[in-house]
Design an enzyme around this catalytic site. Sequence first.
Site, short mmCIF file in Angstrom:
data_model
loop_
_atom_site.label_atom_id
_atom_site.label_comp_id
_atom_site.label_asym_id
_atom_site.label_seq_id
_atom_site.Cartn_x
_atom_site.Cartn_y
_atom_site.Cartn_z
CD1 TRP A 68 4.97 2.91 9.19
CD2 TRP A 68 3.49 3.75 10.11
NE1 TRP A 68 4.62 2.12 10.07
CE2 TRP A 68 3.38 3.02 10.57
CE3 TRP A 68 2.53 5.16 10.37
CZ2 TRP A 68 2.48 1.99 12.06
CZ3 TRP A 68 1.70 4.41 12.22
CH2 TRP A 68 1.92 3.15 12.49
N GLY A 69 7.20 7.75 9.64
CA GLY A 69 8.16 7.27 10.58
C GLY A 69 8.02 8.76 11.52
N GLY A 122 14.31 7.21 9.03
CA GLY A 122 13.05 6.99 8.85
C GLY A 122 12.25 8.40 8.96
NE ARG A 125 -1.02 3.40 -2.04
CZ ARG A 125 0.04 4.21 -2.14
NH1 ARG A 125 0.00 5.48 -2.04
NH2 ARG A 125 1.03 3.31 -1.76
CG ASN A 126 -2.99 -2.14 -3.65
OD1 ASN A 126 -2.27 -2.09 -4.19
ND2 ASN A 126 -2.31 -2.44 -1.84
CE LYS A 181 -1.74 -4.52 3.48
NZ LYS A 181 -1.57 -3.43 4.95
CD GLN A 230 3.09 -0.94 -1.19
OE1 GLN A 230 2.23 -1.47 0.30
NE2 GLN A 230 3.71 -1.12 0.07
#
Lengths: 359, 360
Positions: free
Chosen positions: B15-16, B11, B270-271, B206, B299
């Site tokens: 993040w990778g 990846g 962002r959720n 979460k 998510q």
Amino acid sequence: MTDRLNVCIIGSGNWATTIARNVGNNVARSQLLEPKVNMYVYEEYIDGRKLTDIINTTHINVKYMPDYVLPSNVVAYDDVVATARDADILIFAIPPTFVNSCCKTLLGKVKPMAHAVSLIKGFEHGDDGQIILISHLIMRQLKISCSVLVGCNLAHELANNHFAEGTIGCRDQKHMRILHDLFQSETFRCVVTDDADCVEICSTLRNVIAFGAGLADGMDLNENTKASIIRRGFLETLQFVDVFYPGSRLATFFESCGLSDLVTSCYANRNRKLAEAFVKTGKPLSELEHMLIVGHEPLGPITAEMVNIMLKKKGLEEKFPLFTVIYRICAGIYPLSRLLETLRFAREDIYHPNHIFQL
Amino acid sequence: MADKINVCIVGSGNWGSAIAKIVGANASALPEFEERVTMFVYEEMIDGKKLTEIINETHENVKYLKGHKLPTNVIAVPDLVEAAKNADILIFVVPHQFIPNFCKQLLGKIKPNAIAISLIKGFDKAEGGGIDLISHIITRHLKIPCAVLMGANLANEVAEGNFCETTIGCADKKYGKVLRDLFQANHFRVVVVEDADAVEVCGALKNIVACGAGFVDGLKLGDNTKAAVIRLGLMEMIRFVDVFYPGSKLSTFFESCGVADLITTCYGGRNRRVSEAFVTSGKTIEELEKEMLNGQKLQGPPTAEEVNYMLKNKGLEDKFPLFTAIHKICTNQLKPNDLIDCIRNHPEHMDTTIMPSPKL
């Protein structure tokens, strides 16, 4: 049983007035409680009228909660002994500095089997530099047992009927149910535990951690860093309770007195703002402390100092790296930069609630 | 063992690439690791040039982590099998929907005693419904053990070198040390726990709680209410893990993957942001995803749905009133206003007798 329990409230500030609404409504409905609640009000003159008279005629505490009406069964008194004389449950909600003198006045005048509940935030300084919990002080002075109610640090939110939680640390098995029913409302949910020391000390230590979180905000460190301060603060709180108030339960930290109060403090509390201003303005703490209403909320720096005295005595400063660094920054011993350094090098294995709690 | 440990990063997203900075630096500094770290990069053309070539020449992932130099020993490889075939440690950090396909390509092509570690947040839908953990999928397909790394980590902050903490969940103790050495950095504190499932589940659950926190913000209910929702959310997370992944430890929730990640997500993620807008704008989640996230998926809502499926199956909906209410609000079965009514009589509040719980 024909004898109903008599409840009184000592104090009339905004937290006392807020809780008086819950208590007033609950006793009116209860089979076990006397429907009249005495409330001790420190007498003042407002536009030429006595505050007690205003409260007893208009049912509004014009000084501290002018926008809310108290239940009419809450009756204001200007004499603390008259207020408390017949009470079986005494609710203390006065500034911590008044507790000593108030107890002296009441000693020998209250029912010997009465039960106290402290709603007071803060602590008293012991002669040896140790923290004395307010409930311990009340027990020592009045020779009656004392529970605590902690949580919901923003009185106006509760007064506006916004949903909130509180934790009752109850020292007397037979009062558990009654205290729960006395304070609870549709919007204020209470959980009772018997872990009174832990409940009370959590609410004190969080001011130190909130101060640390504020330092991070002041230095413009990111959210992740702040989260690790909160997390480490939480762990050090656990460890502190384990050392100084042994026998507490892990579950207590998951009640509102633990986690939720800590979170609210680290995002909204005045200690957080104080620390942020301390970093941003570069002014000494003594010039900034007016930001906190003295006597209402314990100051993070003072609490940190007391905690440090206790730790030093036991040679445990190194085992509490966060509490120690916050104290030293407040005292001017360390520069701000040490905060991050401490997080970076704080050993992870010093303490862990890892002595294995299987779920 | 004289052989050095080979590492491959599968990846190359945001993040990778951020984690490649740390892993690359550690691989060249520590003697037990082979210096060369391969990174599987999905080949794209950027201004007429291959992305792998750009990375290998300029050592910058111009597409996903602009402005940061990767260590020169991190080598971009466009072929998945080629990148992974010699690896002893495979770091998976790709969007979760690619995992089954990637595993199929890798099956039988990797070292049989390799181990995997998943940095992937999220989960897959199990056949028939419910949550399937990414690490379980990897283990099932590749027949190798898979650890997880989760925590309060934002890729850009990690790449900047800002301090943060993270948690590695590694069921097999013997891999704990090597994984910690591979990821630990001065600004990136790693704690290893054995409770891998709980670590990974925290990372998914979460996001549900963050939706609840966002609703509270949208309803302007204040800080006490938000703190209460976060706390009740944590209690439901713990209970959920207890029911569906028994044998986990309470202490895992004290790690970065637990409280710390939960708090940052409920204040910054962002959720939370989209859920707040859901209340204040009255638009649907899909509309807001388009407007606020360029069509990327949140998510929280799908996680709430799968969790609800699992709870319903066991008849446990009323024991998880917060998770249940959030799912119903996301799917318009309830109004955001109803949230508080649903948690007023939370099981946490009903028990006035004292639960015996372990003493400290």
